[in-house]
Design a protein around this motif. Structure first.
Motif, PDB file in Angstrom:
ATOM      1  N   VAL A   1       5.299  -0.549  15.802  1.00  0.00           N
ATOM      2  CA  VAL A   1       4.103   0.330  15.118  1.00  0.00           C
ATOM      3  C   VAL A   1       3.423  -0.435  14.226  1.00  0.00           C
ATOM      4  O   VAL A   1       3.912  -1.182  13.455  1.00  0.00           O
ATOM      5  CB  VAL A   1       4.856   1.580  14.449  1.00  0.00           C
ATOM      6  CG1 VAL A   1       3.820   2.288  14.034  1.00  0.00           C
ATOM      7  CG2 VAL A   1       5.407   2.427  15.600  1.00  0.00           C
ATOM      8  N   THR A   2       2.247  -0.595  14.265  1.00  0.00           N
ATOM      9  CA  THR A   2       1.328  -1.371  13.360  1.00  0.00           C
ATOM     10  C   THR A   2       0.305  -0.217  12.703  1.00  0.00           C
ATOM     11  O   THR A   2      -0.415   0.281  13.356  1.00  0.00           O
ATOM     12  CB  THR A   2       0.679  -2.309  14.139  1.00  0.00           C
ATOM     13  OG1 THR A   2       1.665  -3.078  14.855  1.00  0.00           O
ATOM     14  CG2 THR A   2      -0.156  -3.135  13.158  1.00  0.00           C
ATOM     15  N   VAL A   3       0.278  -0.137  11.439  1.00  0.00           N
ATOM     16  CA  VAL A   3      -0.597   0.583  10.668  1.00  0.00           C
ATOM     17  C   VAL A   3      -1.579  -0.199   9.798  1.00  0.00           C
ATOM     18  O   VAL A   3      -1.230  -0.841   8.924  1.00  0.00           O
ATOM     19  CB  VAL A   3       0.072   1.698   9.869  1.00  0.00           C
ATOM     20  CG1 VAL A   3      -0.618   2.716   9.227  1.00  0.00           C
ATOM     21  CG2 VAL A   3       1.082   2.377  10.603  1.00  0.00           C
ATOM     22  N   SER A   4      -2.879  -0.174  10.158  1.00  0.00           N
ATOM     23  CA  SER A   4      -3.821  -0.711   9.173  1.00  0.00           C
ATOM     24  C   SER A   4      -4.408   0.059   8.286  1.00  0.00           C
ATOM     25  O   SER A   4      -4.382   1.317   8.356  1.00  0.00           O
ATOM     26  CB  SER A   4      -4.973  -1.440  10.154  1.00  0.00           C
ATOM     27  OG  SER A   4      -5.610  -0.164  11.060  1.00  0.00           O
ATOM     28  N   SER A   5      -4.964  -0.662   7.154  1.00  0.00           N
ATOM     29  CA  SER A   5      -5.423   0.044   6.235  1.00  0.00           C
ATOM     30  C   SER A   5      -6.891   0.330   6.332  1.00  0.00           C
ATOM     31  O   SER A   5      -7.641  -0.233   7.017  1.00  0.00           O
ATOM     32  CB  SER A   5      -5.089  -0.492   4.687  1.00  0.00           C
ATOM     33  OG  SER A   5      -5.647  -1.789   4.913  1.00  0.00           O
TER      34      SER A   5
ATOM     35  N   GLY B   1       6.556   4.688  22.621  1.00  0.00           N
ATOM     36  CA  GLY B   1       5.438   5.423  22.097  1.00  0.00           C
ATOM     37  C   GLY B   1       4.709   4.645  20.995  1.00  0.00           C
ATOM     38  O   GLY B   1       3.860   5.089  20.115  1.00  0.00           O
ATOM     39  N   GLY B   2       4.978   3.198  20.772  1.00  0.00           N
ATOM     40  CA  GLY B   2       4.729   2.500  19.778  1.00  0.00           C
ATOM     41  C   GLY B   2       3.240   2.240  19.970  1.00  0.00           C
ATOM     42  O   GLY B   2       2.520   2.590  20.886  1.00  0.00           O
ATOM     43  N   GLY B   3       2.400   1.707  18.849  1.00  0.00           N
ATOM     44  CA  GLY B   3       1.059   1.406  19.059  1.00  0.00           C
ATOM     45  C   GLY B   3       0.663   0.912  17.733  1.00  0.00           C
ATOM     46  O   GLY B   3       1.155   1.046  16.519  1.00  0.00           O
ATOM     47  N   SER B   4      -1.006   1.000  17.611  1.00  0.00           N
ATOM     48  CA  SER B   4      -1.596   0.503  16.556  1.00  0.00           C
ATOM     49  C   SER B   4      -2.570   1.715  16.122  1.00  0.00           C
ATOM     50  O   SER B   4      -3.097   2.279  16.931  1.00  0.00           O
ATOM     51  CB  SER B   4      -2.540  -0.748  16.771  1.00  0.00           C
ATOM     52  OG  SER B   4      -1.521  -1.810  17.004  1.00  0.00           O
ATOM     53  N   LEU B   5      -2.616   1.992  14.715  1.00  0.00           N
ATOM     54  CA  LEU B   5      -3.500   2.984  14.330  1.00  0.00           C
ATOM     55  C   LEU B   5      -3.736   2.881  12.799  1.00  0.00           C
ATOM     56  O   LEU B   5      -3.087   1.863  12.134  1.00  0.00           O
ATOM     57  CB  LEU B   5      -2.669   4.350  14.724  1.00  0.00           C
ATOM     58  CG  LEU B   5      -1.768   4.724  13.450  1.00  0.00           C
ATOM     59  CD1 LEU B   5      -1.464   6.272  14.016  1.00  0.00           C
ATOM     60  CD2 LEU B   5      -0.436   4.019  13.955  1.00  0.00           C
ATOM     61  N   GLN B   6      -4.841   3.498  12.195  1.00  0.00           N
ATOM     62  CA  GLN B   6      -5.044   3.260  11.003  1.00  0.00           C
ATOM     63  C   GLN B   6      -3.992   4.192  10.132  1.00  0.00           C
ATOM     64  O   GLN B   6      -3.729   5.208  10.679  1.00  0.00           O
ATOM     65  CB  GLN B   6      -6.705   3.643  10.796  1.00  0.00           C
ATOM     66  CG  GLN B   6      -7.608   2.921  11.599  1.00  0.00           C
ATOM     67  CD  GLN B   6      -8.719   3.067  11.074  1.00  0.00           C
ATOM     68  OE1 GLN B   6      -9.351   4.178  11.031  1.00  0.00           O
ATOM     69  NE2 GLN B   6      -9.669   1.957  10.611  1.00  0.00           N
TER      70      GLN B   6
END
Length: 126
Positions: free
Chosen positions: A122-126, A8-13
């Motif tokens: 999980v990668t969260v971008s600003s 379920g992981g991923g990249s999002l803002q």
């Protein structure tokens, strides 16, 4: 024998939501999600103890934003993450104990867990 998965992981803002799921077979009285950010130690995020009526514990950093739940029909441990922040960026792991449930005050301590799933990023971008 306990087998754990993780997905379920991923990249999002920042500000977004994401759900993680861990397939958990076997007896897992206490089961939890941990996170490990780059260059940092692994730390507990959220835990649940099935044998104490689904008692939960959350790290202060995620309380109010993350929700842990065990789906007994699907045999999965789910983590719903809302209002994500860049500092939530990490590899997330599910982990379980196989025999006795952990006391509440030990639920977020990685060394107390005996079975670990593979991580999901999980990668969260600003």
């Amino acid at each position: 024998q306990v087998h754990l998965g993780g997905s379920g992981g991923g990249s999002l803002q920042a500000g977004g939501s994401l759900g993680l799921s861990c397939a958990a077979s076997g007896y897992t009285p206490s089961i939890s999600w941990f996170l490990q950010a780059p260059g940092k130690v692994r730390e507990g995020a959220a835990a649940i103890t099935i044998t104490r009526g689904g008692e939960t514990r959350y790290a202060e950093s995620v309380a109010g934003r993350f929700t842990i739940a065990k789906d007994n029909a699907k045999n999965t441990l789910d983590l719903q993450m809302n209002s994500l922040k860049p500092e939530d960026t990490a590899m997330y792991y599910c982990a379980a104990v196989q025999r006795d449930a952990l006391p509440w005050y030990l639920l977020l301590l990685p060394p107390k867990y005996t079975s670990w799933g593979q991580g999901t990023q999980v990668t969260v971008s600003s």
